[in-house]
Design an enzyme around this catalytic site. Sequence first.
Site, short mmCIF file in Angstrom:
data_model
loop_
_atom_site.label_atom_id
_atom_site.label_comp_id
_atom_site.label_asym_id
_atom_site.label_seq_id
_atom_site.Cartn_x
_atom_site.Cartn_y
_atom_site.Cartn_z
N CYS A 1 0.74 7.55 -0.93
CA CYS A 1 0.52 6.31 -1.69
C CYS A 1 0.77 5.03 -0.90
O CYS A 1 -0.05 4.12 -0.99
CB CYS A 1 1.27 6.28 -3.02
SG CYS A 1 2.48 7.52 -3.27
N ARG B 1 7.08 17.70 3.89
CA ARG B 1 8.36 17.56 3.20
C ARG B 1 9.26 18.70 3.63
O ARG B 1 8.82 19.85 3.66
CB ARG B 1 8.15 17.62 1.68
CG ARG B 1 7.26 16.50 1.20
CD ARG B 1 6.98 16.57 -0.27
NE ARG B 1 6.05 15.52 -0.64
CZ ARG B 1 5.54 15.36 -1.85
NH1 ARG B 1 5.87 16.21 -2.81
NH2 ARG B 1 4.70 14.37 -2.10
N GLN C 1 -2.60 17.20 -0.14
CA GLN C 1 -2.84 16.80 -1.53
C GLN C 1 -4.25 16.24 -1.67
O GLN C 1 -4.72 15.53 -0.79
CB GLN C 1 -1.86 15.70 -1.93
CG GLN C 1 -0.41 16.12 -1.92
CD GLN C 1 0.49 14.96 -2.24
OE1 GLN C 1 0.31 13.86 -1.73
NE2 GLN C 1 1.47 15.18 -3.09
N ASP D 1 -5.33 13.67 -3.06
CA ASP D 1 -4.63 12.52 -3.59
C ASP D 1 -5.56 11.35 -3.82
O ASP D 1 -6.37 11.03 -2.96
CB ASP D 1 -3.56 12.12 -2.57
CG ASP D 1 -2.35 11.49 -3.23
OD1 ASP D 1 -2.36 11.33 -4.46
OD2 ASP D 1 -1.40 11.17 -2.49
N HIS E 1 -5.50 7.22 -5.61
CA HIS E 1 -4.77 6.17 -6.31
C HIS E 1 -5.78 5.25 -6.94
O HIS E 1 -6.68 4.77 -6.27
CB HIS E 1 -3.83 5.45 -5.34
CG HIS E 1 -2.78 6.38 -4.83
ND1 HIS E 1 -2.92 7.09 -3.67
CD2 HIS E 1 -1.62 6.79 -5.41
CE1 HIS E 1 -1.87 7.88 -3.52
NE2 HIS E 1 -1.07 7.73 -4.56
N LYS F 1 4.33 11.28 -16.16
CA LYS F 1 3.24 12.08 -15.60
C LYS F 1 2.64 12.96 -16.69
O LYS F 1 3.29 13.27 -17.69
CB LYS F 1 3.76 13.03 -14.52
CG LYS F 1 4.63 12.41 -13.47
CD LYS F 1 4.96 13.43 -12.38
CE LYS F 1 6.01 14.43 -12.80
NZ LYS F 1 6.25 15.47 -11.81
N HIS G 1 -1.60 7.65 -10.00
CA HIS G 1 -1.65 8.67 -8.94
C HIS G 1 -2.22 9.90 -9.61
O HIS G 1 -1.74 10.28 -10.67
CB HIS G 1 -0.25 9.05 -8.44
CG HIS G 1 0.62 7.90 -8.03
ND1 HIS G 1 1.11 7.78 -6.77
CD2 HIS G 1 1.11 6.84 -8.72
CE1 HIS G 1 1.88 6.69 -6.70
NE2 HIS G 1 1.89 6.10 -7.87
#
Length: 657
Positions: A351, A380, A398, A400, A402, A486, A532
């Site tokens: 992000c 991670r 991901q 991902d 935004h 979420k 997200h």
Amino acid sequence: MSDIQEQQASIAITLPDGTVRTVPSGSTGFDIALSIGKRLAEDALAVTVNGRPTDLHAPIHSDARIEIVTFDSPLGHDIFWHSASHIMAQAIEELFPGSRFGAGPATEQGFYYDVASEHRFREEDLRLIEQKMLEIGKRDIRLKREEMKRSDAIAYFTSVRNDPYKVEILNDTLKEVETVSLYHQGSFTDLCSGPHLPTTAKLKAVLLTNISSSYWRGDSSRESMQRIYGIAFPSEKLLREHVARLEEAKRRDHRKLGAELDLFMLSPEIGSGLPVWLPKGAIIRSELETFLKEEQRKRGYLPVYTPHIGNIGLYKRSGHYPYYSDSQFPPLTYHDEDGKQEQYLLKPMNCPHHHLIYSSKLRSYRDLPIRLTEFGTVYRHEQSGELNGLVRARGFTQDDSHIYCRPDQLVDEICNAIDLTQFVFLTLGFAEVQTRLSMHDPANREKYGGTEDVWKQAEKDVREAADRMGIDYFIGIGEASFYGPKIDFIVRDALGRKWQLGTVQVDYVMPERFDLSYVGSDGQKHRPVVIHRAPFGSMERFIGVLIEHTAGNFPLWLAPVQAIVLPIAEDVHEYAKTVHAALLAAGIRAEIDMRSEKIGKKIREAEVGKIPCMVIAGQKERDTGEVSLRRHRKGDMGSFSVAALTDMIGKEITERI
RNA sequence: GCUGAUGUAGCUCAGUCGGUAGAGCACUUCCUUGGUAAGGAAGAGGUCAUCGGUUCAAGUCCGAUCAUCAGCUCCA
């Protein structure tokens, strides 16, 4: 009211099918079950009275809706396994005197009990405990419920049972409760709200599965206890079926299938938790990415690419670094010629990079929503004990995006993201997806960014979107991320473990921290809201779960090898090659098996390799210019011309059936 | 990270009391040319996870490390 009058009084009992029976007041669930049928009375474990689970032999004194609980229901499992955990505790107490007991609930897959004991339990002990449990079953011990004042219970567990854990529960968890209940079971007594089985004799089969540790009350600063897991059944047959299911789950394990089908590998030489995609697995991932990219293009997403590392300042600003410093790889530290130090982080999430893309130019309210998307690989440092094949890795990608939008666009955009996620799950054949609205825990405010007002707004928006999309959801308090609520899409793996895949998250906090803005129609700066979202979640985890979901039998469009040409004998190799070439020319991932093996063996290996289409070419086919098709796990489909075959296969691939 | 278990051929696994390593499948070669889930023969394949210790001698006993598994804790 005299005893005689009470005995003569009668009550009306409503059964689940709506029929009403009149029975004497004081009748028990067992009496009612017996009046319905002998078999039901034998199978009865407990009863619900107006929906409240109750002991089978508890007298009922007023009109009520009654349902007899047998093992054949989730509640029946729960009661059976909960009692089994007590029987296990009794067995442990008899075998290993001095053991103390913490918590011993039923779970979705059986039960466990946390035990504090001088004895270090080993695998062999489990067999002993199982034997003792079955013996306790044979003793046919009636379970007796006793209610007492909390203070009396504290005295009882302090002096009679000498169990400090139960005393702590009474002093702490139950401190608001006046009267508590105890269940006596021969020499064993436990603090428990019940209900329980009427007798230990219901236990006919038990399997203790493993020993692990747990922290008392889940608190890592407290002492650790030995947790013994098991499952139990009212018959041997049910246990055998359960064991068969476990074996099937083992066969579907994505780690096993991943190695067998050459999809991915993990190597200590690369690093723990860092999966590597082998050519066949890479095809699946690439197909899934292509699928999502196509869909996102239709829905107005803008692809971007960002680097794998970022200045640590970026993550300090977002709040991720301080919040998650434990689960990140340590920063890379770099000194330039002047000795100035810079620190970089392997990016733990995408992000911040995307936020900077957003703020790289002035945005007008007319530009919004802006939907930036990237298959972004993140790193991670998950705890070593957490790593699990593809579903829990330290390096993963991901899908991902935004979405930067105006507050008035937010609910629509959440709905769009939900719709995309549902479309993805539907295409991949996940029918049993649970949806959780992950809300913050107001009792734990320091865990979260933003103000209470912002959270109220965000949670209202999320709920409104979920309601508008007609989602059947449940609420998870305390499951929100630190920056917002979420919507999480959760599926189960082959072993019944739950994994979060897709997610849609609302964020009012990051726009603040990154000072994101757009110019509104009033010419003033305004704050956008960020969503997200990741329908797959992590490509690794998604594919891991997909492997287990399909047992490696992928739909044709995802299958690493879609077709294999199997010539019957050497004299048709030339013809088989032309068939192979035609399949390749049609864009089909095809192989050819020209070994000097018999057709039966080639077919067996293609079946074991889970190749969807076996294209068989022999003299007969060569003479007619056809091929015969055998589908994986379906068998012979008959003969087709090569053109008809490529059309048929090609159509199935493009339609992603 | 914590508790427990496991680590022998590419895979699945044997390996007794401590005495220099074995099977099946897979692989390679040869024979076999066949019709919808395993044709036959031969061969090759091992620093017994790694490092250290005990011992005349360690796959085997002890310790550490690494990895994996189950669970706990955590999950942006």
